[in-house]
Write a protein that holds these residues in place. Structure first.
Motif, PDB file in Angstrom:
ATOM      1  N   GLU A  27       0.806  -1.226   0.000  1.00 20.08           N
ATOM      2  CA  GLU A  27       0.000   0.000   0.000  1.00 20.08           C
ATOM      3  C   GLU A  27       0.835   1.271   0.000  1.00 20.08           C
ATOM      4  OE1 GLU A  27       0.310  -2.085   2.505  1.00 20.08           O
ATOM      5  OE2 GLU A  27       0.858  -0.939   4.281  1.00 20.08           O
ATOM      6  N   SER A  28       2.065   1.186   0.523  1.00 14.46           N
ATOM      7  CA  SER A  28       2.865   2.416   0.651  1.00 14.46           C
ATOM      8  C   SER A  28       4.304   2.178   0.211  1.00 14.46           C
ATOM      9  CB  SER A  28       2.866   2.870   2.122  1.00 14.46           C
ATOM     10  OG  SER A  28       3.586   1.959   2.927  1.00 14.46           O
ATOM     11  N   TRP A  30       6.803   2.902   1.997  1.00 10.40           N
ATOM     12  CA  TRP A  30       7.511   2.336   3.148  1.00 10.40           C
ATOM     13  C   TRP A  30       7.404   0.814   3.139  1.00 10.40           C
ATOM     14  CZ3 TRP A  30       6.634  -0.906   7.172  1.00 10.40           C
ATOM     15  CH2 TRP A  30       7.650  -0.967   8.136  1.00 10.40           C
ATOM     16  N   ARG A  31       6.196   0.314   2.842  1.00  7.05           N
ATOM     17  CA  ARG A  31       6.030  -1.147   2.890  1.00  7.05           C
ATOM     18  C   ARG A  31       6.771  -1.837   1.747  1.00  7.05           C
ATOM     19  NH1 ARG A  31       3.947  -3.928   6.314  1.00  7.05           N
ATOM     20  NH2 ARG A  31       2.710  -2.215   7.139  1.00  7.05           N
ATOM     21  N   ASP A 104       6.394  -4.517  12.479  1.00  8.00           N
ATOM     22  CA  ASP A 104       5.918  -3.148  12.223  1.00  8.00           C
ATOM     23  C   ASP A 104       4.525  -2.776  12.728  1.00  8.00           C
ATOM     24  OD1 ASP A 104       4.039  -2.804   9.652  1.00  8.00           O
ATOM     25  OD2 ASP A 104       5.559  -4.236   9.016  1.00  8.00           O
ATOM     26  N   ARG A 105       3.674  -3.739  13.065  1.00 12.67           N
ATOM     27  CA  ARG A 105       2.389  -3.436  13.709  1.00 12.67           C
ATOM     28  C   ARG A 105       2.145  -4.423  14.839  1.00 12.67           C
ATOM     29  NH1 ARG A 105      -1.778  -2.197   8.620  1.00 12.67           N
ATOM     30  NH2 ARG A 105      -0.394  -0.677   7.619  1.00 12.67           N
ATOM     31  N   VAL A 156      -1.091   0.853  14.223  1.00 14.71           N
ATOM     32  CA  VAL A 156      -0.362   2.097  13.964  1.00 14.71           C
ATOM     33  C   VAL A 156      -1.303   3.276  13.708  1.00 14.71           C
ATOM     34  CG1 VAL A 156       1.909   1.244  13.266  1.00 14.71           C
ATOM     35  CG2 VAL A 156       0.069   1.289  11.599  1.00 14.71           C
ATOM     36  N   ARG A 160      -0.987   6.379  16.160  1.00 15.15           N
ATOM     37  CA  ARG A 160      -0.558   7.674  15.608  1.00 15.15           C
ATOM     38  C   ARG A 160      -1.618   8.733  15.853  1.00 15.15           C
ATOM     39  NH1 ARG A 160       2.457   5.106  10.236  1.00 15.15           N
ATOM     40  NH2 ARG A 160       4.325   4.490  11.395  1.00 15.15           N
ATOM     41  N   PHE A 184      -3.743   4.539   4.089  1.00 14.89           N
ATOM     42  CA  PHE A 184      -2.292   4.507   3.877  1.00 14.89           C
ATOM     43  C   PHE A 184      -1.886   4.583   2.403  1.00 14.89           C
ATOM     44  CE2 PHE A 184      -1.583   2.334   8.217  1.00 14.89           C
ATOM     45  CZ  PHE A 184      -0.953   3.431   8.773  1.00 14.89           C
ATOM     46  N   ASN A 213       0.720   8.555   7.176  1.00 11.86           N
ATOM     47  CA  ASN A 213       1.924   8.187   6.420  1.00 11.86           C
ATOM     48  C   ASN A 213       2.183   9.174   5.278  1.00 11.86           C
ATOM     49  OD1 ASN A 213       0.375   7.292   4.230  1.00 11.86           O
ATOM     50  ND2 ASN A 213       1.324   5.269   4.128  1.00 11.86           N
ATOM     51  N   ASP A 241       6.970   8.334   8.073  1.00 14.81           N
ATOM     52  CA  ASP A 241       7.605   7.264   7.260  1.00 14.81           C
ATOM     53  C   ASP A 241       8.977   7.677   6.730  1.00 14.81           C
ATOM     54  OD1 ASP A 241       5.701   5.267   7.501  1.00 14.81           O
ATOM     55  OD2 ASP A 241       5.031   5.328   5.401  1.00 14.81           O
ATOM     56  N   LEU A 261      10.797   6.181  10.138  1.00 12.93           N
ATOM     57  CA  LEU A 261      10.988   4.891  10.792  1.00 12.93           C
ATOM     58  C   LEU A 261      11.712   3.981   9.808  1.00 12.93           C
ATOM     59  CD1 LEU A 261       7.731   2.788  10.897  1.00 12.93           C
ATOM     60  CD2 LEU A 261       7.761   5.044   9.898  1.00 12.93           C
TER      61      LEU A 261
END
Ligand code: GYE
Length: 312
Positions: A27-28, A30-31, A104-105, A156, A160, A184, A213, A241, A261
């Protein structure tokens, strides 16, 4: 000979491990980076690493975990898309004697004894740092904030939100006026921001955007520009992120700040499993990774250059 036998078994500890990772999806940015970095970290340690992409669906994650159990893997990594609903499948892993590491979660406290350790950042802290930055930046000026939340039910997202609310609690002039999930993703972030702008008189009442994010913020920046607003100056931005594209926006003066992160959550998780398997070393229940605030003063162009190509 005995000598070569000893060499083989010592060197084979990590190489013999097979680890399955139930990843949420992509999805992002970061992922995507987390997936890339995890593979590289597995390779460094000679681990046979299997990744199952759940396409954002918990039911796919549960299926993947069951399949890893059936294959008799040595450990399972899980990035839980939401925080509830894991107890029965994690009990199955426990009964099969397969240690589970959360990446991460988090999951709800009821599942605490069903996993070995969790490698995550402190996501309440991330939100708090974001809120405190905003309070400091606006001073006494009244500031209406719109919030783009992460995936509903994700630890998260809840953390957040909570952290940010704590961060602005001391400043009655800073108020969240609208808050909605953007899941996200860039596309959802843009869409929800468009509706916020409409609802807030074309956006002139919006002082700041807080996004759980950076990807949602990149979408929101696009929406603001299309509506004739100036993100980064007229509308402040703060997100989380530290993906390359937010530094690009910061360098262009269209974003203000992000909280970084690391996408390397798997490295510490592999090390914990290797020590656990080889020596029975029980890791701490939480392996916390660092969080760091970046603003436009931190040479965003250089950060962009150093990050792009790292799997984001
Ligand atoms: O911040 C976001 C992603 O769980 C820490 O999930 C992760 C979050 C990350 O999609 O971009």
């Amino acid at each position: 000979t005995a000598f070569s036998g000893a060499l083989v078994s010592a060197g084979a500890q990590a190489a013999d491990l097979t680890i399955g990772f139930s990843q949420i999806g992509s999805e992002s940015g970061w992922r995507a980076a987390e997936t890339t970095v995890s593979k590289a970290e597995a390779k460094k340690r000679n681990i046979n690493f299997k990744i199952a992409d759940a396409q954002q669906k918990q039911e796919n994650q549960i299926k993947a975990i069951r399949s890893f159990i059936a294959q008799g893997v040595d450990a399972i990594f899980l990035a839980p898309v939401v925080s509830t609903g894991w107890d029965s499948v994690l009990k199955e892993a426990k009964e099969a004697n397969i240690p589970v590491v959360l990446l991460d979660r988090d999951i709800d406290p009821s599942g605490k004894d069903l996993y070995l350790t969790a490698v995550t950042s402190d996501s309440v802290h991330e939100g708090r740092v974001a809120g405190q930055w905003l309070v400091k930046t606006v001073g006494a000026k009244p500031c209406n904030v719109v919030e783009l939340q992460g995936t509903v039910g994700a630890s998260v997202a809840a953390n957040r939100k909570k952290g940010f609310e704590e961060g602005i609690a001391s400043a009655p002039n800073v108020k969240i006026v609208r808050s909605q999930t953007g899941d996200f993703t860039r596309a959802k972030g843009k869409e929800v921001m468009e509706s916020f702008i409409k609802a807030e008189g074309g956006g002139k009442n919006i002082c700041a955007v807080y996004a759980h994010n950076d990807d949602m913020m990149v979408g929101a920046i696009q929406a603001m520009k299309e509506a004739g607003l100036k993100p980064g100056s007229d509308v402040l931005t703060v997100s989380i992120d530290a993906v390359p594209d937010i530094f690009k926006a910061m360098a262009a003066g269209e974003a203000n700040t992000t909280v970084e992160l690391t996408p390397n959550m798997a490295g510490p998780a592999f090390d914990a499993i290797i020590a656990y398997k080889a020596k029975g070393t029980v890791p701490p229940k939480w392996i916390q990774t660092e969080s760091k605030l970046y603003t436009a003063a931190d040479n965003p162009q250089a950060v962009y250059d150093s990050k792009k190509g790292l799997g984001y």
